[in-house]
Motif scaffolding. Sequence first.
Motif: not given
Length: 106
Positions: A35-47, A61-66, A87-91
Amino acid sequence: MATIDPKVVEDLRAKFGADVAVLDADGESVVVKRPSRQTYGRFREYIMSDNISRKASANEVLCVDCIVYPTGLEREAIFDRKPGLVDAFAGELVKMAGGGAEAKKS
């Protein structure tokens, strides 16, 4: 375990760099990029969202992006068959982004 052709992985590493990995879970395999910084930031915004539905979709969302292989309908078919793999892949993607790392004071 669904096997991914090594040539596909090699081509994806050439395109996305060394931060590409194959993740296997419950008989399914995907190729992901870190995950890029932007992708991880978006994931955190969702969380962190107050919107329950947005929170619930954070891992997907994280999986689709990565996930860079398979894509589109083939990727969606994996999650239709086994929705818990999101969930397994996102972890693992969170770990690739440095999540869970321990900082040490020196």
